[in-house]
Design a protein around this motif. Structure first.
Motif, PDB file in Angstrom:
ATOM      1  N   ASP A  89       2.333  50.760  68.910  1.00  0.00           N
ATOM      2  CA  ASP A  89       1.500  50.523  68.164  1.00  0.00           C
ATOM      3  C   ASP A  89       0.188  49.838  68.916  1.00  0.00           C
ATOM      4  OD1 ASP A  89       3.434  51.231  66.184  1.00  0.00           O
ATOM      5  OD2 ASP A  89       4.653  49.339  66.703  1.00  0.00           O
ATOM      6  N   LEU A 131      -1.293  41.981  73.177  1.00  0.00           N
ATOM      7  CA  LEU A 131      -1.057  42.577  71.976  1.00  0.00           C
ATOM      8  C   LEU A 131      -2.772  42.005  70.950  1.00  0.00           C
ATOM      9  CD1 LEU A 131       0.852  43.464  69.511  1.00  0.00           C
ATOM     10  CD2 LEU A 131       1.926  41.453  69.105  1.00  0.00           C
ATOM     11  N   PHE A 190       6.453  36.528  69.808  1.00  0.00           N
ATOM     12  CA  PHE A 190       6.075  38.356  69.304  1.00  0.00           C
ATOM     13  C   PHE A 190       7.035  38.431  69.166  1.00  0.00           C
ATOM     14  CE2 PHE A 190       2.155  35.978  70.435  1.00  0.00           C
ATOM     15  CZ  PHE A 190       1.052  36.623  69.429  1.00  0.00           C
ATOM     16  N   ARG A 191       8.094  37.813  69.611  1.00  0.00           N
ATOM     17  CA  ARG A 191       9.649  38.576  70.631  1.00  0.00           C
ATOM     18  C   ARG A 191      10.302  39.661  68.856  1.00  0.00           C
ATOM     19  NH1 ARG A 191      12.383  33.362  73.077  1.00  0.00           N
ATOM     20  NH2 ARG A 191      11.066  33.366  74.422  1.00  0.00           N
ATOM     21  N   LYS A 207       9.532  42.961  69.140  1.00  0.00           N
ATOM     22  CA  LYS A 207       9.349  43.826  68.862  1.00  0.00           C
ATOM     23  C   LYS A 207       8.878  44.586  70.247  1.00  0.00           C
ATOM     24  CE  LYS A 207       5.159  40.766  66.420  1.00  0.00           C
ATOM     25  NZ  LYS A 207       5.839  41.556  65.149  1.00  0.00           N
ATOM     26  N   ILE A 257       8.963  44.265  72.741  1.00  0.00           N
ATOM     27  CA  ILE A 257       7.877  44.315  74.012  1.00  0.00           C
ATOM     28  C   ILE A 257       8.500  43.844  75.854  1.00  0.00           C
ATOM     29  CG2 ILE A 257       6.410  42.587  74.989  1.00  0.00           C
ATOM     30  CD1 ILE A 257       5.650  42.337  72.196  1.00  0.00           C
TER      31      ILE A 257
END
Ligand SMILES: CC(C)(COP(=O)(O)OP(=O)(O)OC[C@H]1O[C@@H](n2cnc3c(N)ncnc32)[C@H](O)[C@@H]1OP(=O)(O)O)[C@@H](O)C(=O)NCCC(=O)NCCS
Length: 252
Positions: free
Chosen positions: A26, A139, A169-170, A172, A174
């Protein structure tokens, strides 16, 4: 206080120019650390470790049957001695308060140590020595995750360290992308295995490492962190389990 992402030089997309984005999912990039990102990286690390305070104090208790028994005995003694239902009901609250206090004390002293060693100068500690590296996940132009690798030439292993993702932002993928970067680095540099140790109580970290192919190879009960005093009170209210993981890349 840690600087906000929006004000950090690392948050501007321009800071990516000239730096190769070598992973893209993404709009997430995994790329090498840049010195201008020192503060945002330290913040992500700090916040990830601070989460351990309540987790170690409360969730960690479920893995400590002996301590549970001792707390139970204290509660019975309290009732027998005081004959007070109120005091007996207050005792578990007091015990949990003490667990929180000692967790906070030890984890803050660990953080103090880490922020004054490798995390005080990432460039010199991870970027300059051969066999080591530090990456950030970016990101939408913001640094949202970190991971480090530190090679050990003696046993030809590389240690995965300092994995942390900003809590906003967990989930996803990452951390998985950061972990794969370390795998790729280890393979490119011909290391035979990747090792890591974690004192994390929450399942997320353990599931993450298992999903990357790591095998749980051992556990150290009553693990000691720098700054621990080993006083009776500390032993009574703070316990840490250290899990060791290994990913074998090839036979030696
Ligand atoms: C552990 C941590 C790094 C995971 O980051 P993340 O970006 O949310 O993880 P990902 O989205 O990449 O998930 C990767 C895998 O971890 C597992 N996982 C992640 N969050 C999970 C959760 N809340 N519960 C259970 N498993 C979880 C899953 O197996 C997932 O793979 P899958 O989606 O293919 O099933 C993050 O929670 C964190 O920074 N925690 C604080 C610091 C820390 O504990 N660091 C690691 C220990 S040293």
């Amino acid at each position: 206080m840690w600087p906000s992402l929006s004000g950090s030089p690392s948050s501007s997309p321009a800071s990516l120019s000239g730096v190769e984005g070598d992973f893209k999912k993404d709009n997430v990039y995994i790329r090498e650390f840049h010195p201008s990102e020192q503060e945002v990286v330290r913040r992500i690390f700090y916040e990830g470790i601070m989460e351990r305070i309540p987790n170690t104090a409360f969730r960690g208790l479920k893995h400590q049957p002996l301590i549970q028994l001792i707390y139970g005995i204290f509660t019975i003694i309290c009732f027998v001695v005081t004959k007070s239902l109120l005091l007996t009901c207050c005792l578990p609250i007091f015990l949990m308060g003490m667990r929180y206090y000692f967790s906070r004390k030890v984890i803050l002293s660990y953080l103090e140590c880490a922020l004054h060693t490798d995390m005080s100068d990432i460039e010199n500690y991870y970027m300059k020595p051969p066999g080591s590296c530090f990456w950030v996940a970016v990101l939408d132009g913001n640094v949202v995750g970190i991971v480090a690798a530190r090679g050990n030439e003696e046993d030809n292993t590389v240690e995965l360290r300092r994995m942390s993702v900003d809590s906003n932002f967990r989930g996803k993928g990452i951390a998985k992308a950061l972990g794969r970067k370390v795998l790729e680095f280890a393979m490119l540099n011909n290391y035979s295995s990747i090792i890591l140790g974690t004192t994390a109580v929450k399942v997320a970290a353990h599931k993450l490492y298992e999903s990357l192919g790591f095998k749980h190879v051992g556990i150290i009960e009553h693990y000691t962190l720098p700054g621990m005093t080993h006083s009776i009170l500390e032993r009574m209210f703070f316990q840490l389990r250290y899990h060791r993981y290994r990913l074998q890349l090839r036979e030696e």
